[in-house]
Motif scaffolding. Structure first.
Motif, mmCIF file in Angstrom:
data_model
loop_
_atom_site.group_PDB
_atom_site.id
_atom_site.type_symbol
_atom_site.label_atom_id
_atom_site.label_comp_id
_atom_site.label_asym_id
_atom_site.label_seq_id
_atom_site.Cartn_x
_atom_site.Cartn_y
_atom_site.Cartn_z
ATOM 1 N N TYR A 98 0.835 -1.204 0.000
ATOM 2 C CA TYR A 98 0.000 0.000 0.000
ATOM 3 C C TYR A 98 0.873 1.259 0.000
ATOM 4 N N ASP A 99 1.918 1.251 0.833
ATOM 5 C CA ASP A 99 2.817 2.401 0.885
ATOM 6 C C ASP A 99 3.499 2.620 -0.464
ATOM 7 N N LYS A 100 3.943 1.535 -1.084
ATOM 8 C CA LYS A 100 4.591 1.639 -2.392
ATOM 9 C C LYS A 100 3.601 2.158 -3.434
ATOM 10 N N LEU A 101 2.362 1.645 -3.402
ATOM 11 C CA LEU A 101 1.335 2.101 -4.340
ATOM 12 C C LEU A 101 1.068 3.583 -4.142
ATOM 13 N N SER A 102 1.021 4.036 -2.909
ATOM 14 C CA SER A 102 0.797 5.459 -2.635
ATOM 15 C C SER A 102 1.897 6.309 -3.249
ATOM 16 N N GLN A 103 3.139 5.843 -3.141
ATOM 17 C CA GLN A 103 4.259 6.571 -3.739
ATOM 18 C C GLN A 103 4.157 6.578 -5.261
ATOM 19 N N THR B 110 3.584 2.803 -15.089
ATOM 20 C CA THR B 110 4.161 1.464 -15.270
ATOM 21 C C THR B 110 4.145 0.695 -13.951
ATOM 22 N N GLU B 111 4.602 1.333 -12.890
ATOM 23 C CA GLU B 111 4.602 0.665 -11.580
ATOM 24 C C GLU B 111 3.179 0.409 -11.095
ATOM 25 N N TYR B 112 2.279 1.329 -11.405
ATOM 26 C CA TYR B 112 0.875 1.166 -11.031
ATOM 27 C C TYR B 112 0.316 -0.085 -11.703
#
Length: 137
Positions: free
Chosen positions: A17-22, A30-32
């Protein structure tokens, strides 16, 4: 043992979740897409298709606006006035995607009545004039 496993899963989800928020904050599509691929491949495919359509539309808008960027502001103002209020959505999308200096020059060349209508619609698009959005100095 079960409590430790649940805590581990919770920690892993929190990390994701933290990574997705970033990723969202950075606008990294791409990361999304990779995040959703990991969680739900079908959703990842839908997301990818949506991103590709959006990127294509954005490129098309830039090509369209580039035509007006190269024209004289008074000529563009005349064209937009001829398009009139019935094409206001197109005019506003165009104005939003022009360089701000170009859009300002075009507005300056419009008849005051029409420029006021365009300005009012642009204000709505940018949420200007909505209570609490403009700070007084």
């Amino acid at each position: 043992m079960k409590k430790i496993k649940l805590q581990s899963q919770k920690d892993s989800l929190q990390k994701d979740y933290d990574k997705l928020s970033q990723v969202i904050a950075a606008g990294d599509t791409t990361e999304y897409k990779n995040y959703f691929k990991k969680i739900n491949p079908q959703k990842a495919q839908e997301l990818y298709e949506s991103i590709m359509k959006e990127e294509k539309a954005s490129a098309d808008v830039k090509k369209y606006c580039a035509i007006y960027e190269k024209m004289d502001a008074s000529a563009v103002a005349g064209i937009m006035e001829q398009m009139g209020s019935s094409k206001m959505a197109l005019l506003i999308d165009t104005m939003k995607n022009l360089k701000k200096d170009t859009a300002g020059a075009i507005l300056a060349e419009m008849k005051p009545e029409f420029a006021a209508k365009v300005s009012e619609q642009l204000a709505k698009e940018y949420n200007v004039g909505v209570s609490g959005t403009i700070q007084k100095k």
